[in-house]
Design a protein around this motif. Sequence first.
Motif, PDB file in Angstrom:
ATOM      1  N   TRP A  59       0.856  -1.191   0.000  1.00 23.68           N
ATOM      2  CA  TRP A  59       0.000   0.000   0.000  1.00 23.68           C
ATOM      3  C   TRP A  59       0.889   1.237   0.000  1.00 23.68           C
ATOM      4  CZ3 TRP A  59      -4.967  -1.170  -0.732  1.00 23.68           C
ATOM      5  CH2 TRP A  59      -5.420  -2.424  -0.337  1.00 23.68           C
ATOM      6  N   LEU A  60       0.571   2.155  -0.891  1.00 24.12           N
ATOM      7  CA  LEU A  60       1.383   3.363  -1.035  1.00 24.12           C
ATOM      8  C   LEU A  60       0.553   4.597  -0.660  1.00 24.12           C
ATOM      9  CD1 LEU A  60       3.050   2.577  -4.487  1.00 24.12           C
ATOM     10  CD2 LEU A  60       3.978   2.121  -2.196  1.00 24.12           C
ATOM     11  N   GLU A  61       1.179   5.463   0.144  1.00 27.61           N
ATOM     12  CA  GLU A  61       0.615   6.772   0.462  1.00 27.61           C
ATOM     13  C   GLU A  61      -0.789   6.659   1.051  1.00 27.61           C
ATOM     14  OE1 GLU A  61       0.823   9.349  -2.896  1.00 27.61           O
ATOM     15  OE2 GLU A  61       2.908   8.884  -3.335  1.00 27.61           O
ATOM     16  N   ASP A  62      -0.947   5.816   2.034  1.00 30.24           N
ATOM     17  CA  ASP A  62      -2.265   5.686   2.653  1.00 30.24           C
ATOM     18  C   ASP A  62      -2.111   5.484   4.153  1.00 30.24           C
ATOM     19  OD1 ASP A  62      -1.404   3.064   2.954  1.00 30.24           O
ATOM     20  OD2 ASP A  62      -3.415   2.247   2.628  1.00 30.24           O
ATOM     21  N   GLY A 127     -10.957   4.136  -3.786  1.00 28.60           N
ATOM     22  CA  GLY A 127     -10.015   5.116  -3.280  1.00 28.60           C
ATOM     23  C   GLY A 127      -8.567   4.813  -3.581  1.00 28.60           C
ATOM     24  N   TYR A 128      -8.328   3.715  -4.311  1.00 28.84           N
ATOM     25  CA  TYR A 128      -6.955   3.336  -4.620  1.00 28.84           C
ATOM     26  C   TYR A 128      -6.796   3.147  -6.116  1.00 28.84           C
ATOM     27  CZ  TYR A 128      -5.998   2.557   0.337  1.00 28.84           C
ATOM     28  OH  TYR A 128      -5.805   2.714   1.681  1.00 28.84           O
ATOM     29  N   GLU A 129      -5.571   3.398  -6.563  1.00 30.56           N
ATOM     30  CA  GLU A 129      -5.219   3.147  -7.957  1.00 30.56           C
ATOM     31  C   GLU A 129      -4.260   1.954  -7.996  1.00 30.56           C
ATOM     32  OE1 GLU A 129      -3.050   5.343 -11.760  1.00 30.56           O
ATOM     33  OE2 GLU A 129      -3.151   6.331  -9.791  1.00 30.56           O
ATOM     34  N   ASN A 153      -0.754  -0.756  -4.677  1.00 25.90           N
ATOM     35  CA  ASN A 153      -1.945   0.096  -4.733  1.00 25.90           C
ATOM     36  C   ASN A 153      -1.604   1.443  -4.107  1.00 25.90           C
ATOM     37  OD1 ASN A 153      -3.132  -2.668  -5.008  1.00 25.90           O
ATOM     38  ND2 ASN A 153      -5.024  -1.443  -5.147  1.00 25.90           N
ATOM     39  N   LYS A 154      -1.900   2.478  -4.826  1.00 30.98           N
ATOM     40  CA  LYS A 154      -1.610   3.826  -4.354  1.00 30.98           C
ATOM     41  C   LYS A 154      -2.906   4.537  -3.988  1.00 30.98           C
ATOM     42  CE  LYS A 154       0.593   8.163  -5.779  1.00 30.98           C
ATOM     43  NZ  LYS A 154       1.297   8.866  -6.875  1.00 30.98           N
ATOM     44  N   LYS A 155      -2.882   5.150  -2.806  1.00 32.18           N
ATOM     45  CA  LYS A 155      -4.075   5.872  -2.335  1.00 32.18           C
ATOM     46  C   LYS A 155      -4.321   7.092  -3.201  1.00 32.18           C
ATOM     47  CE  LYS A 155      -7.267   6.638   0.892  1.00 32.18           C
ATOM     48  NZ  LYS A 155      -8.054   7.657   0.176  1.00 32.18           N
TER      49      LYS A 155
END
Length: 525
Positions: A59-62, A127-129, A153-155
Motif C-alpha cells: 500500500w502506497l501513500e495511505d 479510493g486506490y489506484e 496500490n496507491k491511495k
Amino acid sequence: MNHTENYKKYAYRSLLIMMLGVVFFILFGSRLISQNVYASYDPSKTYIDADILKFEKVWLEDQEENRPNDIKFTVKLAKHDNKPDEIKEIVLDKNNGWKSEIICNKTDSNQYAGYWPDTIKEIVVDGYEYMGESEPIISYEGQTKIVTITLENKKLPTGNLIVSKDVNGNKGDTNKDFHFTVTLSDTSINGTYGDMTFNDGVATFTLKDNESLTATSLPTGITYEVIEQEANQDGYITTSTGTTGKIQKDVTSKAEFVNTKNEYGSLTVSKDVNGNKGDTNKDFHFTVKLSDSSINGTYGDMTFKNGVATFTLKDNESITATSLPTGITYQVIEQEANQNGYITTSTGTTGEIQKNVTSKAEFINTKNEYGSLTVSKDVNGNKGDTNKDFHFTVTLSDTSINGTYGDMTFKDGIATFTLKDNESLTATSLPTGISYKVIEQEANQDGYITTSINEEGYILNNQNIKVDFVNTKEVEPQSSNQTPPENNHQSQPQTGDDSALMVYMSLGLMSGLSALGLILLKKKA
C-alpha cells in the motif's frame, strides 16, 4: 623440453579453468539467466516457472484505517504438458498480512508450473489506484525456486459526501421514507463507497428523519448532484444546502435536506356582558393554556410563554391567536366566572386546534337585579260601583321588555289591564333601575274622585313597589218643601227620595185605573 613442459602446464591450466567455468555455469549461470529473464521473455511464448509463487500487497501513500478488509485479483497460471492454463482468484486480507502463496509441483502434470506475467487483474479498490505488479523476485531455498510478485496500490486523493435528512413541523412524519438520487460526473464509478452503492455513477437510497448516508473515498475533482424526489410535495416545504458541488481532497461535502410540514388553526376568545346590572366597562381576566409548552412568542393577538397566554376582555371584545399548530389542545379559563353576582355561561372552553379552522371560546356574563310592581284598586263611597272595570296602563322606561312578568304582559315595555274593587296585579322580575308610570284611564271621571300613591318611580332591587288607586263616589240626600199628608200616621216620602216618588206614581196610576173602571160600568148599566 622446457618449452614443451611450459606448453603442457598452460594446457592443463586452461583445461582446469574451462572445467571450473563449466561447473560455475552449471551452479550459478542458470540462476543469473533466470534473474534476467523478465526483461527478455516473450509473454506470448513463455511463462515464469516456480516451485512456490508468492503474492504480496504493498500500500502506497495511505493510512491503514482507510484500507479495505480484503482485495481480490486473478492471475493466469501455467500447467505442465501443454495442459490448459487456469485463471485463479486470490484473496489478500489483513488476517493473512496481505500475502498469499501457491505451491507448484513440476512433477505433477495437473499442478501448476508457474505464472504468466502481465495477467494479474485486480478488482477495483475504492479510493486506490492499482499501480501494477512489480518485477518478479526470484530466490532459492536450497533447490526450491521461489518467485515473489508484489502488487502495488496507491491511495488516490479522495473526499467524502454526506447526505442528511431532517423532518420538522407539527405534521412532519418522522417515519416517512424520502427518496434520494446522487449523480456523479464520473460514470465509471461502480460499487460500494462507504454507505452508498453506485451504478454508472448513480446511487439511490431512502432516508428518514435524522438519518444520513456517507459516500467515502470518492475521487477528487468529480462533481455531484443530489435530488430528493419528494421535495415540496404533500404539504412539505423543503429547504436544502450543498445539493451540488465538487469532491475535494480530504473534505466531506454536505448535502442537507430539511422538510417542514405544519398545519395551522386559530382560537378566538370573546366576552359579552348582559343584564341590567352588567358592567360593560369591567375587565374580565382570561388564561389560555396550550398542551404544547414549547410555544412561545406572539401568535396573532396573544403572546404565549411556555404555552400560556393571559389577557383581559371587556364587553363585546375578543382576541384571536393565529397560526397555532394543529393537533394541540387548549383550555380557556375566566377568573371572574360566576362571581360578584354574575352568572357565567360559556362554550368552546376546551378543544383541539384544527387545520384552517378558527375555534371559538365564548363567555357571557349576565348580572341582573330584580324588583316587582303591584297595582291595586279600591272603590269607596255610597255610589261607588264595586263591579266596575277600571282600565290601567303601566309604562316602563325599558322598551325591550316583552312577555309575561308575573300577572302583567308587556309589549315594548307597556302593559294594559283592568281592575275592579279590591283587585290587584303584580309584575315580578322587573329589572332594577328602570322607571315606571301607572295611569288609570277613568281617574276622576263619572263622579269618582281618584287618589293614588307611587304611580311613578323606579324598580328597586328585591323590593315590591305598591301603587294604590282609590276611587270614591259619594251622593248626598236631596231636601223638600212639601208637607207630608196625614194618612193614618204613615210617614211621608221625603223629597228627593226616589223610592217615595215611585210610590206616588204607583198610587196615581191605580187611582186613574179605578176611575176608568167606574165609568165603563155606568155606561153598561
